[in-house]
Design an enzyme around this catalytic site. Structure first.
Site, PDB file in Angstrom:
ATOM      1  N   THR A 167       1.179  -1.111  -0.054  1.00 13.64           N
ATOM      2  CA  THR A 167       0.070   0.015   0.181  1.00 13.64           C
ATOM      3  C   THR A 167       0.990   1.198   0.045  1.00 13.64           C
ATOM      4  O   THR A 167       1.261   1.645  -0.905  1.00 13.64           O
ATOM      5  CB  THR A 167      -0.853   0.158   1.089  1.00 13.64           C
ATOM      6  OG1 THR A 167      -0.088  -0.216   2.293  1.00 13.64           O
ATOM      7  CG2 THR A 167      -1.857  -1.284   0.965  1.00 13.64           C
ATOM      8  N   LYS A 193       3.766  -6.982   4.007  1.00 13.62           N
ATOM      9  CA  LYS A 193       3.615  -5.223   3.566  1.00 13.62           C
ATOM     10  C   LYS A 193       3.630  -4.825   4.930  1.00 13.62           C
ATOM     11  O   LYS A 193       3.115  -5.337   6.172  1.00 13.62           O
ATOM     12  CB  LYS A 193       2.457  -5.068   2.668  1.00 13.62           C
ATOM     13  CG  LYS A 193       1.131  -5.635   3.259  1.00 13.62           C
ATOM     14  CD  LYS A 193       0.415  -4.587   4.047  1.00 13.62           C
ATOM     15  CE  LYS A 193       0.230  -3.286   3.604  1.00 13.62           C
ATOM     16  NZ  LYS A 193      -0.497  -2.372   4.430  1.00 13.62           N
ATOM     17  N   THR A 204      -0.692  -2.503  10.902  1.00 15.36           N
ATOM     18  CA  THR A 204      -1.128  -2.678   9.430  1.00 15.36           C
ATOM     19  C   THR A 204      -0.262  -3.417   8.760  1.00 15.36           C
ATOM     20  O   THR A 204       0.515  -2.899   8.159  1.00 15.36           O
ATOM     21  CB  THR A 204      -1.684  -1.277   8.802  1.00 15.36           C
ATOM     22  OG1 THR A 204      -2.360  -1.659   7.817  1.00 15.36           O
ATOM     23  CG2 THR A 204      -0.659  -0.356   8.538  1.00 15.36           C
ATOM     24  N   GLU A 291       6.940   4.993   7.032  1.00 11.92           N
ATOM     25  CA  GLU A 291       6.507   6.199   6.221  1.00 11.92           C
ATOM     26  C   GLU A 291       7.381   7.434   6.811  1.00 11.92           C
ATOM     27  O   GLU A 291       7.504   7.704   8.105  1.00 11.92           O
ATOM     28  CB  GLU A 291       4.979   6.387   6.541  1.00 11.92           C
ATOM     29  CG  GLU A 291       4.295   5.291   5.969  1.00 11.92           C
ATOM     30  CD  GLU A 291       2.516   5.579   6.210  1.00 11.92           C
ATOM     31  OE1 GLU A 291       2.495   6.207   7.317  1.00 11.92           O
ATOM     32  OE2 GLU A 291       1.926   4.593   5.723  1.00 11.92           O
ATOM     33  N   ASN A 430       0.640  11.211   6.042  1.00  8.56           N
ATOM     34  CA  ASN A 430      -0.546  10.523   6.726  1.00  8.56           C
ATOM     35  C   ASN A 430      -1.677  11.712   7.057  1.00  8.56           C
ATOM     36  O   ASN A 430      -2.546  11.413   7.101  1.00  8.56           O
ATOM     37  CB  ASN A 430      -0.212  10.139   8.144  1.00  8.56           C
ATOM     38  CG  ASN A 430       0.226   8.771   8.177  1.00  8.56           C
ATOM     39  OD1 ASN A 430      -0.417   7.670   8.183  1.00  8.56           O
ATOM     40  ND2 ASN A 430       1.707   8.607   8.402  1.00  8.56           N
ATOM     41  N   THR A 435      -7.676   7.184   6.365  1.00 10.79           N
ATOM     42  CA  THR A 435      -7.724   6.038   7.381  1.00 10.79           C
ATOM     43  C   THR A 435      -6.938   5.154   7.169  1.00 10.79           C
ATOM     44  O   THR A 435      -7.042   3.954   6.889  1.00 10.79           O
ATOM     45  CB  THR A 435      -9.303   5.469   7.349  1.00 10.79           C
ATOM     46  OG1 THR A 435     -10.204   6.630   7.074  1.00 10.79           O
ATOM     47  CG2 THR A 435      -9.606   4.791   8.520  1.00 10.79           C
TER      48      THR A 435
END
Length: 435
Positions: A167, A193, A204, A291, A430, A435
């Site tokens: 993602t 991932k 996540t 990130e 972000n 979400t």
């Protein structure tokens, strides 16, 4: 002092990529991928993993009370079928299928049943999903994508499978390992991932490990629990826990090794160590690809009274925004670290605490260690600060890989966690991702 974010994003991901051997993938497994249009980029977003032989499976899922439809379905399928007899897994990226109600659960079941039907598998397929929360999947796209992915099944293209589940990841994440056991060589491969919403116990993050080892369901479950504890439950990016995270391991027995049924046996321990190595490498890849991250940070706690308390202290440091911001600023702010140790909830004595900052992984740093002055600096000695050259400290922390080493002076237990710094790029990424 600060490196440009653009430069960092170009440098860091490349260090994650590893060579892999197509002849060392586990026997009997194939992967297939497709682009069905769930991702706005048009990149691949459907992945299927299929075993020609039925697999024993072990899995761990998010501890978030809000669980996505594929998590609920896969848990139910595993429990109903006693964690054995599975041939396939289908994964979509570009949509989490979380907080989607009864329709979301129906869509997950459709993915499961369609995959097993097309593969002529006797048992329903397990399902994983990742992406934006709260949106229904476009099932016309998903169903076509699954059908297309089945036509591409092959034994060697695991890297495409790793790409299809990405993602916000910048790079695919794949690791493999082989180990010689009684009766034959066993191969292991893992893909995962994850780049944000990473926090124990898992976040996540989707991970699938496949092996051709012959091993009982109980042993496989014990092996996975051990491996996850020392890998995915030992990383932190931003302290957020997702609705979807899942780690599953499939074992199809095609290696022909002597069936493993004893968790104290040499074969079990060797296989467990090999799987732990794979999951640890994957977990570290997630942190390196985090990130907005510019630094890979190892946190080592020594001298804890128990491993669990050491883990709690390490976790407290890894989740401190002040510590992570200071590391981005290349500021050896030991006070922020000590504060995080103090509010961890573990009963420590501040007058026994020693602390070092180092470049690299900090493995040779601490009481009784090498403590090379060129690569490490001690800032705290039994609660007393030591005078240090701040410019030299900043230079030490200018490295991409840095470590914080804390000696608690309470016992002999140790714990290690991996995290990253906190940068403007994380906020930017972000603030534009729903979400």
């Amino acid at each position: 002092m600060y490196k440009s974010i653009t430069t960092l994003l170009k440098q860091q991901p490349q260090s994650i990529l590893r060579n892999y051997s197509t002849d060392k993938f586990p026997r009997g497994f194939k992967t297939g991928t497709a682009a069905c249009g769930l991702k706005k980029t048009g990149n691949k977003d459907i992945c299927i993993i299929h075993s020609s032989a039925p697999c024993n499976v072990a899995a761990v899922f998010t501890e978030n009370k809000v669980k996505a439809a594929p998590v609920l379905l896969s848990k139910q399928l595993l429990e109903t079928n006693n964690y054995k007899g599975f041939n396939s897994l289908v994964i979509n990226s570009g949509g989490a299928n979380a907080c989607t109600g009864e329709q979301g659960l129906k869509n997950a079941k459709t993915m499961s049943n369609l995959t097993s039907s097309l593969l002529k598998a006797p048992q329903a397929s397990l399902v994983m999903s990742t992406g934006i929360i709260g949106q229904q999947l476009d099932m016309s796209k998903v169903e076509k994508g699954i059908a297309d992915a089945v036509t591409t099944l092959n034994e060697s293209d695991w890297i495409s499978a790793a790409r299809a589940i990405m993602t916000t990841d910048k790079v695919p994440k794949l690791a493999q390992k082989s180990v010689s056991l009684n009766g034959g060589e066993v191969h292991i491969v893992g893909i995962c991932k994850g780049a944000g919403m990473i926090h124990p116990n898992m976040a996540t993050m989707l991970c699938t490990v496949c092996t051709d080892a012959s091993i009982s369901e109980d042993c496989l479950r014990a092996l996975l629990k051990h491996s996850v504890h020392y890998s995915f439950n030992s990383i932190n990016v931003d302290g957020d826990m997702s609705t979807n995270d899942t780690v599953a391991i499939f074992a199809n027995g095609s290696a022909g090794n002597k069936h493993i049924t004893d968790t104290t046996s040499s074969d079990f321990l060797q296989l467990q160590e090999a799987v732990r190595e794979v999951t640890t490498r994957l977990a570290q890849m997630i942190v390196r690809d985090a990130e907005g991250a510019s630094k890979f940070v190892t946190i080592k706690i020594h001298g804890a009274d128990t491993e669990q308390n050491g883990h709690i202290v390490a976790n407290s440091i890894s989740t401190s925004s002040l510590v992570k911001s200071a590391l981005y600023g290349e500021d050896a702010n030991w006070g922020r670290v000590l504060a995080a140790v103090g509010y961890s909830g573990v009963d420590i004595d501040p007058l026994k605490v020693c602390m070092w900052f180092a470049k690299g992984d900090g493995k040779d740093v601490g009481l009784g260690k090498k403590n090379d002055p060129e690569t490490s600096m001690q800032f705290l000695e039994k609660g007393t600060p030591l005078a240090k050259d701040e410019n030299k400290a900043a230079q030490l922390l200018s490295n991409n890989d840095v470590a914080i080493v804390v000696e608690l002076g309470m016992g002999k237990a140790s714990s290690t966690m991996w995290t990253c710094d906190l940068t403007e790029e994380y906020v930017r990424a972000n603030s534009h991702y729903r979400t």
